[in-house]
Motif scaffolding. Structure first.
Motif, PDB file in Angstrom:
ATOM      1  N   LEU A 192       1.018  -1.061   0.103  1.00 54.55           N
ATOM      2  CA  LEU A 192      -0.018  -0.076  -0.018  1.00 54.55           C
ATOM      3  C   LEU A 192       0.983   1.386   0.094  1.00 54.55           C
ATOM      4  N   GLY A 193       0.550   2.215  -1.046  1.00 52.82           N
ATOM      5  CA  GLY A 193       1.436   3.406  -1.084  1.00 52.82           C
ATOM      6  C   GLY A 193       1.015   4.403   0.176  1.00 52.82           C
ATOM      7  N   SER A 194       2.050   5.456   0.426  1.00 46.04           N
ATOM      8  CA  SER A 194       1.436   6.343   1.451  1.00 46.04           C
ATOM      9  C   SER A 194       0.268   6.954   1.192  1.00 46.04           C
ATOM     10  N   GLY A 195      -0.529   7.297   2.095  1.00 43.14           N
ATOM     11  CA  GLY A 195      -1.820   7.829   1.939  1.00 43.14           C
ATOM     12  C   GLY A 195      -2.696   7.489   3.163  1.00 43.14           C
ATOM     13  N   MET A 196      -4.047   7.650   2.908  1.00 44.37           N
ATOM     14  CA  MET A 196      -4.956   7.609   4.021  1.00 44.37           C
ATOM     15  C   MET A 196      -6.002   6.555   3.365  1.00 44.37           C
ATOM     16  N   TYR A 197      -6.521   5.635   4.274  1.00 43.44           N
ATOM     17  CA  TYR A 197      -7.228   4.497   3.873  1.00 43.44           C
ATOM     18  C   TYR A 197      -8.519   4.306   5.104  1.00 43.44           C
ATOM     19  N   HIS A 198      -9.479   3.606   4.483  1.00 39.99           N
ATOM     20  CA  HIS A 198     -10.357   3.154   5.388  1.00 39.99           C
ATOM     21  C   HIS A 198     -10.405   1.583   5.298  1.00 39.99           C
ATOM     22  N   VAL A 199     -10.802   0.900   6.383  1.00 39.59           N
ATOM     23  CA  VAL A 199     -10.766  -0.673   6.371  1.00 39.59           C
ATOM     24  C   VAL A 199     -12.175  -1.078   6.730  1.00 39.59           C
ATOM     25  N   ARG A 200     -12.785  -1.962   5.857  1.00 45.61           N
ATOM     26  CA  ARG A 200     -14.254  -2.489   6.062  1.00 45.61           C
ATOM     27  C   ARG A 200     -14.209  -3.991   6.404  1.00 45.61           C
ATOM     28  N   PHE A 201     -14.682  -4.625   7.360  1.00 42.15           N
ATOM     29  CA  PHE A 201     -14.779  -5.772   7.697  1.00 42.15           C
ATOM     30  C   PHE A 201     -16.398  -6.273   7.486  1.00 42.15           C
ATOM     31  N   THR A 202     -16.596  -7.308   6.795  1.00 41.31           N
ATOM     32  CA  THR A 202     -17.750  -8.051   6.490  1.00 41.31           C
ATOM     33  C   THR A 202     -17.703  -9.383   7.008  1.00 41.31           C
ATOM     34  N   PRO A 203     -18.440  -9.653   8.123  1.00 39.84           N
ATOM     35  CA  PRO A 203     -18.225 -10.747   8.580  1.00 39.84           C
ATOM     36  C   PRO A 203     -19.157 -11.917   7.687  1.00 39.84           C
ATOM     37  N   ASP A 204     -18.713 -12.959   7.633  1.00 41.79           N
ATOM     38  CA  ASP A 204     -19.317 -14.205   6.881  1.00 41.79           C
ATOM     39  C   ASP A 204     -20.628 -14.467   7.468  1.00 41.79           C
ATOM     40  N   PRO A 205     -21.708 -14.166   6.442  1.00 42.11           N
ATOM     41  CA  PRO A 205     -23.160 -14.100   6.930  1.00 42.11           C
ATOM     42  C   PRO A 205     -23.732 -15.641   7.215  1.00 42.11           C
ATOM     43  N   VAL A 206     -23.217 -16.568   6.724  1.00 43.69           N
ATOM     44  CA  VAL A 206     -23.433 -18.004   7.441  1.00 43.69           C
ATOM     45  C   VAL A 206     -22.985 -18.165   8.944  1.00 43.69           C
ATOM     46  N   ILE A 207     -21.760 -17.779   9.113  1.00 44.30           N
ATOM     47  CA  ILE A 207     -21.053 -18.154  10.505  1.00 44.30           C
ATOM     48  C   ILE A 207     -21.636 -17.066  11.432  1.00 44.30           C
ATOM     49  N   TYR A 208     -21.911 -15.596  10.847  1.00 43.46           N
ATOM     50  CA  TYR A 208     -22.296 -14.721  11.963  1.00 43.46           C
ATOM     51  C   TYR A 208     -23.508 -14.057  11.404  1.00 43.46           C
ATOM     52  N   PRO A 209     -24.763 -14.656  11.372  1.00 45.84           N
ATOM     53  CA  PRO A 209     -25.776 -13.976  10.779  1.00 45.84           C
ATOM     54  C   PRO A 209     -26.272 -12.739  11.394  1.00 45.84           C
ATOM     55  N   ASN A 210     -26.800 -11.946  10.266  1.00 45.09           N
ATOM     56  CA  ASN A 210     -27.456 -10.639  11.113  1.00 45.09           C
ATOM     57  C   ASN A 210     -26.425  -9.835  11.579  1.00 45.09           C
ATOM     58  N   THR A 211     -25.086  -9.835  11.425  1.00 47.42           N
ATOM     59  CA  THR A 211     -24.184  -9.319  11.974  1.00 47.42           C
ATOM     60  C   THR A 211     -23.741  -8.333  10.742  1.00 47.42           C
ATOM     61  N   PRO A 212     -23.582  -6.866  10.892  1.00 48.15           N
ATOM     62  CA  PRO A 212     -23.463  -6.058   9.733  1.00 48.15           C
ATOM     63  C   PRO A 212     -21.924  -5.730   9.398  1.00 48.15           C
ATOM     64  N   PRO A 213     -21.749  -5.209   8.419  1.00 45.99           N
ATOM     65  CA  PRO A 213     -20.143  -4.857   8.108  1.00 45.99           C
ATOM     66  C   PRO A 213     -19.949  -3.812   8.741  1.00 45.99           C
ATOM     67  N   VAL A 214     -18.659  -3.593   9.292  1.00 49.02           N
ATOM     68  CA  VAL A 214     -18.175  -2.621  10.211  1.00 49.02           C
ATOM     69  C   VAL A 214     -16.921  -2.063   9.832  1.00 49.02           C
ATOM     70  N   TYR A 215     -16.692  -0.693   9.827  1.00 53.75           N
ATOM     71  CA  TYR A 215     -15.438  -0.264   9.681  1.00 53.75           C
ATOM     72  C   TYR A 215     -14.531   0.127  10.856  1.00 53.75           C
ATOM     73  N   PHE A 216     -13.050   0.176  10.626  1.00 53.77           N
ATOM     74  CA  PHE A 216     -12.308   0.519  11.640  1.00 53.77           C
ATOM     75  C   PHE A 216     -12.432   1.871  11.839  1.00 53.77           C
ATOM     76  N   THR A 217     -12.397   2.345  13.160  1.00 49.46           N
ATOM     77  CA  THR A 217     -12.676   1.581  14.282  1.00 49.46           C
ATOM     78  C   THR A 217     -14.048   1.132  14.774  1.00 49.46           C
ATOM     79  N   THR A 218     -14.862   1.999  14.255  1.00 53.38           N
ATOM     80  CA  THR A 218     -16.419   1.726  14.450  1.00 53.38           C
ATOM     81  C   THR A 218     -17.163   2.385  13.531  1.00 53.38           C
ATOM     82  N   GLY A 219     -18.377   1.739  13.474  1.00 54.61           N
ATOM     83  CA  GLY A 219     -19.444   2.559  12.441  1.00 54.61           C
ATOM     84  C   GLY A 219     -19.734   1.841  11.292  1.00 54.61           C
ATOM     85  N   SER A 220     -21.012   1.739  10.704  1.00 52.27           N
ATOM     86  CA  SER A 220     -21.292   1.100   9.556  1.00 52.27           C
ATOM     87  C   SER A 220     -21.377   1.995   8.483  1.00 52.27           C
ATOM     88  N   ASP A 221     -20.744   3.224   8.208  1.00 56.46           N
ATOM     89  CA  ASP A 221     -20.769   4.184   7.307  1.00 56.46           C
ATOM     90  C   ASP A 221     -19.245   4.824   7.418  1.00 56.46           C
TER      91      ASP A 221
END
Length: 544
Positions: A305-334
């Protein structure tokens, strides 16, 4: 159940000269301390008390600076920064009305030059080194004063002032091997020409998208920083003698390849899901992850990754973690509430928290259609596949449910209790300009909660149709779709009303029918249209 995503992020700095040829892009600065630390390189902590004295239009972040010999970083101007991407030779000059700067005036007087200055742009901060080291950064000075006003009274000036433990300030922005400050009269087509680039006659790539008629080669400033000292640093740029013909300075982030690596856990066990890395840049196209990593055992390592500003979004596996929404580092769905990661200088541990959502037990539905403006490609609107859509309670702002649009751009939320809601889309770096405020009663279907994703933002489209579940025996078929000259609405013997609309909600045809109805679209332009039928459904019609 609460899901805990503990993410450890670090950067590995591997200096590289890899470049990519693109026009310079400009954006806002969201995190001055991190950006300044990135400019300093390995000194990734210790920047405090940042003060910016400037018109907001005169300072920002730049990307894709390879044509200048830079990468990305901080840029300061005595005019309007966002006009800098015009061709050289274009007269683009603004009197910003910002105050003069005393340091620019004093250094001018000491050199026997004009002290009068205008449109000063400055940034000041304190710096406490975490190690004793040489602090080095690269920069380019550019101006529209070049070449006509070289060696004149209009010698726009840049200073990098450093004071130690409250002592007097010294300038370190010198011409290499001298103690001469960098300004119009010290580097131009007549003197120190080895550091000067004429952007009006050279045929350089910058001529097409860099308004300044001349600029310097990348220059270096440096000073020795002791761990037991506190430094006050001031970067300042100003127009000298008059406020016309703007100048700018570009301060480079350290060129590096960096890693974001660590572990993702859900309920203290290694997580499974998808990690997406977005580059935070104010772009004109739809953001696409620069890296996507599938995690199966909790560990991940995103490199190069080059120098810069980034956002990280994690999407849980919907089968293993049903009804758990994607979430950004460090918090928030947006992305608007997410923490941006600055590389190479983000060195931190943090946890990302996301609550799994309660199972809905109502019997109402909200549905809609997501389209995207692709006029910069080949067609005007296309269905947006896999858009991430959130449903919130309009009274508490609580996240109620989330879903994705299908290949046809359609989405729906089911099993909703009666209540008031609003819909939000998460499309990184494209702001949503307004909400769909929606009310559904018991046993109701609300269709037409549509959105258009356009270059200036996400717009709701008012195509709302409310029906009750008592009409579920009313079956409608629409065919062929896509269609060339006509399509048909066919019901199972019920009477119905219909309305054909443009994607913008303008009505083209409406009426009522029983059984089968032919809709002539031979005179319409190719594209996407919407068909509302009184059974509560909204259909996407594609005209070939």
């Amino acid at each position: 159940m609460k899901a805990l995503f503990g993410i450890l992020l670090f950067s590995t700095v591997l200096f590289s000269s890899t470049a990519r040829a693109q026009g310079i892009e400009y954006g806002i600065v969201t995190d001055y301390p991190t950006l300044i630390a990135n400019i300093f390189g390995i000194q990734c902590e210790g920047v405090t008390n940042v003060q910016v004295i400037s018109s907001p239009q005169s300072i920002g972040r730049f990307e894709n600076g390879q044509d200048l010999g830079l990468t990305s970083g901080l840029t300061m101007s005595t005019g309007i920064l966002y006009g800098s991407n015009q061709p050289s030779g274009t007269f683009f000059s603004y009197t910003m009305g910002t105050p003069f700067d005393n340091d620019i005036a004093n250094f001018g007087s000491m050199a026997g030059q004009n002290p009068v200055n205008y449109d000063a742009c400055s940034i000041q901060f304190d710096f406490d080194p975490i190690v004793s080291d040489t602090i080095t950064f690269s920069y380019v000075f550019a101006s529209e004063e070049y070449p006509e006003y070289s060696m004149s009274n209009f010698t726009d000036r840049f200073l990098f002032l450093v004071s130690t433990n409250g002592g007097p300030a010294s300038n370190i922005a010198f011409i290499p091997g001298t103690t001469t400050p960098v300004e119009i009269n010290s580097i131009n087509q007549y003197v120190n020409t080895q550091y000067y680039i004429d952007n009006t006659t050279s045929g350089l790539p910058t001529m097409a998208n860099f308004v300044y008629d001349g600029y310097t080669t990348p220059l270096t400033a440096k000073f020795w920083a002791h761990q037991d000292s506190t430094y006050h640093i001031k970067l300042v740029l100003a127009d000298v003698a008059d406020a016309l013909f703007d100048s700018a300075i570009f301060l480079d982030e350290q060129e590096a390849y960096n890693n974001i690596a660590g572990t993702v856990n859900v309920n203290n066990a290694p997580a499974t899901g998808t990690l997406e890395i977005f580059n935070f840049i104010q772009d004109t196209t739809l953001a696409i992850p620069v890296e996507t990593v599938n995690i199966t055992n909790g560990d991940y390592d995103v490199d190069s990754l080059g120098s810069g500003m980034y956002h990280v979004r994690f999407t849980p596996d919907p089968v293993i973690y049903p009804n758990t929404p994607p979430v950004y580092f460090t918090t928030g769905s947006d992305w608007t509430s997410a923490t941006a990661i600055g590389l190479p200088c983000f060195l931190s541990n943090a946890g990302v928290f996301s609550d799994s959502l309660a199972v809905l037990n109502g019997n109402s539905t909200i549905a809609g259609f997501i389209s995207i403006d692709t006029s910069y490609l080949k067609v005007v609107y296309e269905a947006m596949d896999h858009a991430l859509i959130f449903l919130h309670d309009s009274l508490t702002n609580e996240l109620i449910d989330f879903t994705y649009s299908d290949v046809n751009g359609m989405y729906q939320f089911n099993n909703l209790p009666a209540g008031d809601y609003y819909v939000r889309l998460d499309v990184p770096y494209i702001p949503q300009l307004d909400n769909h405020t929606l009310t559904v009663g018991t046993n109701e279907v609300l269709s037409g909660a549509d959105f258009q994703i356009m270059l200036d933002g996400i717009h709701p489209v008012s195509n709302l149709v409310l029906s009750t579940n008592e009409m579920t025996d009313f079956v409608v078929d629409v065919y062929p779709n896509p269609a060339t000259d006509a399509f048909y609405i066919e019901s199972n013997g019920n009477s119905y009303s219909y309305e054909l609309l443009t994607i913008n909600g303008a009505s083209l045809e409406q009426g009522s029918a029983v059984g089968t109805k032919k809709i002539d679209i031979s005179t319409l332009s190719s594209g996407i249209y919407l068909l509302k039928v009184s059974n509560g459904n909204c259909y996407r019609i594609v005209k070939k």
